[in-house]
Enzyme design. Structure first.
Site, PDB file in Angstrom:
ATOM      1  N   LEU A  45       0.732  -1.136   0.139  1.00  0.00           N
ATOM      2  CA  LEU A  45      -0.282  -0.465  -0.176  1.00  0.00           C
ATOM      3  C   LEU A  45       0.346   1.650   0.116  1.00  0.00           C
ATOM      4  O   LEU A  45      -0.047   2.594   0.856  1.00  0.00           O
ATOM      5  CB  LEU A  45      -0.767   0.245   0.978  1.00  0.00           C
ATOM      6  CG  LEU A  45      -1.540  -1.339   1.260  1.00  0.00           C
ATOM      7  CD1 LEU A  45      -2.826  -1.409   2.658  1.00  0.00           C
ATOM      8  CD2 LEU A  45      -2.970  -0.911   0.199  1.00  0.00           C
ATOM      9  N   UNK A  46       2.186   1.383  -0.440  1.00  0.00           N
ATOM     10  CA  UNK A  46       2.715   2.506  -0.931  1.00  0.00           C
ATOM     11  C   UNK A  46       3.086   3.243  -2.384  1.00  0.00           C
ATOM     12  O   UNK A  46       2.258   2.699  -2.965  1.00  0.00           O
ATOM     13  CB  UNK A  46       4.122   1.974  -1.041  1.00  0.00           C
ATOM     14  N   GLY A  47       3.230   5.046  -2.188  1.00  0.00           N
ATOM     15  CA  GLY A  47       2.777   5.585  -3.190  1.00  0.00           C
ATOM     16  C   GLY A  47       3.853   4.765  -4.472  1.00  0.00           C
ATOM     17  O   GLY A  47       3.366   5.238  -5.331  1.00  0.00           O
ATOM     18  N   THR A  49       4.410   1.111  -4.596  1.00  0.00           N
ATOM     19  CA  THR A  49       3.855   0.105  -5.341  1.00  0.00           C
ATOM     20  C   THR A  49       4.001  -0.444  -7.071  1.00  0.00           C
ATOM     21  O   THR A  49       4.643  -1.750  -6.855  1.00  0.00           O
ATOM     22  CB  THR A  49       2.867  -0.171  -3.803  1.00  0.00           C
ATOM     23  OG1 THR A  49       3.299  -0.468  -2.949  1.00  0.00           O
ATOM     24  CG2 THR A  49       2.403  -1.716  -4.503  1.00  0.00           C
TER      25      THR A  49
END
Length: 200
Positions: A45-47, A49
């Site tokens: 859920l990272u920017g 990803t």
């Protein structure tokens, strides 16, 4: 042996093993001797990803036949961006982010910590071997509310998708910050692959 002592005693990544995300026996990294390794702490859920997961797949597909092995280690220490259980991560990647049926073609391992007293011995070793990212030597976790581990060290991983490039002798060569796109590591990988094959 604690992570810090194991890391201090190690000379290469071949001293370590990790549990595959899908389960089964631990993978001894010594079994990858002679390969160039790209190791990243990942999160669903990272920017970045979508960018980094798809680029990890691309590098593994194109350079895997030349002896590159990409290894992903899910970690929930940065903004709780990997808060799924191990058994949920592949579905998250497939249906949410990157989504569209995405499946990693590289080795993914079970969730681990990369900083603090409970850090994976492999990441404790990598941080000691390569203290600052080469592209951002002042990279630090700067927002105290996101620091969930102890002790805090100058060589800590600062966020998801830091990258560690390891040569075919198992010795870490270069560290890259989260801002450095995975695909841009390709020239360094190509140089190591050429060196490992005698320049062929």
């Amino acid at each position: 042996m604690c992570a810090a002592r194991m890391a201090a005693a190690a000379q290469s990544v071949y001293s370590f093993s990790a549990h595959p995300l899908a389960g089964g026996e631990p993978v001894n990294l010594g079994s990858l001797r002679g390969k160039v390794l790209l190791i990243e702490n990942v999160a669903s859920l990272u920017g970045t990803t979508v960018r980094d997961y798809t680029q990890m797949n691309e590098l593994q597909e194109r350079l895997g036949p030349r002896a590159l092995v990409v290894l992903g280690f899910p970690c929930n220490q940065f903004g709780h961006q990997e808060n799924a259980k191990n058994e949920e991560i592949l579905n998250s990647l497939k249906y949410v982010r990157p989504g569209g049926g995405f499946e990693p073609n590289f080795m993914l391992f079970q969730k681990c910590e990369v900083n603090g007293a409970k850090a994976s011995p492999l990441f404790a070793f990598l941080r000691e071997a390569l203290p600052p990212p080469s592209d951002d030597p002042t990279a630090l976790m700067t927002d105290p509310k996101f620091i969930t581990w102890c002790p805090v060290c100058r060589n800590d991983v600062s966020w998801s998708f830091e990258k560690f490039l390891v040569g075919p002798d198992g010795v870490p060569v270069r560290r890259y910050s989260r801002r450095f796109p995975t695909i841009d590591i390709e020239p360094d990988i190509q140089a190591l692959l050429s060196k490992g094959s005698g320049g062929a």
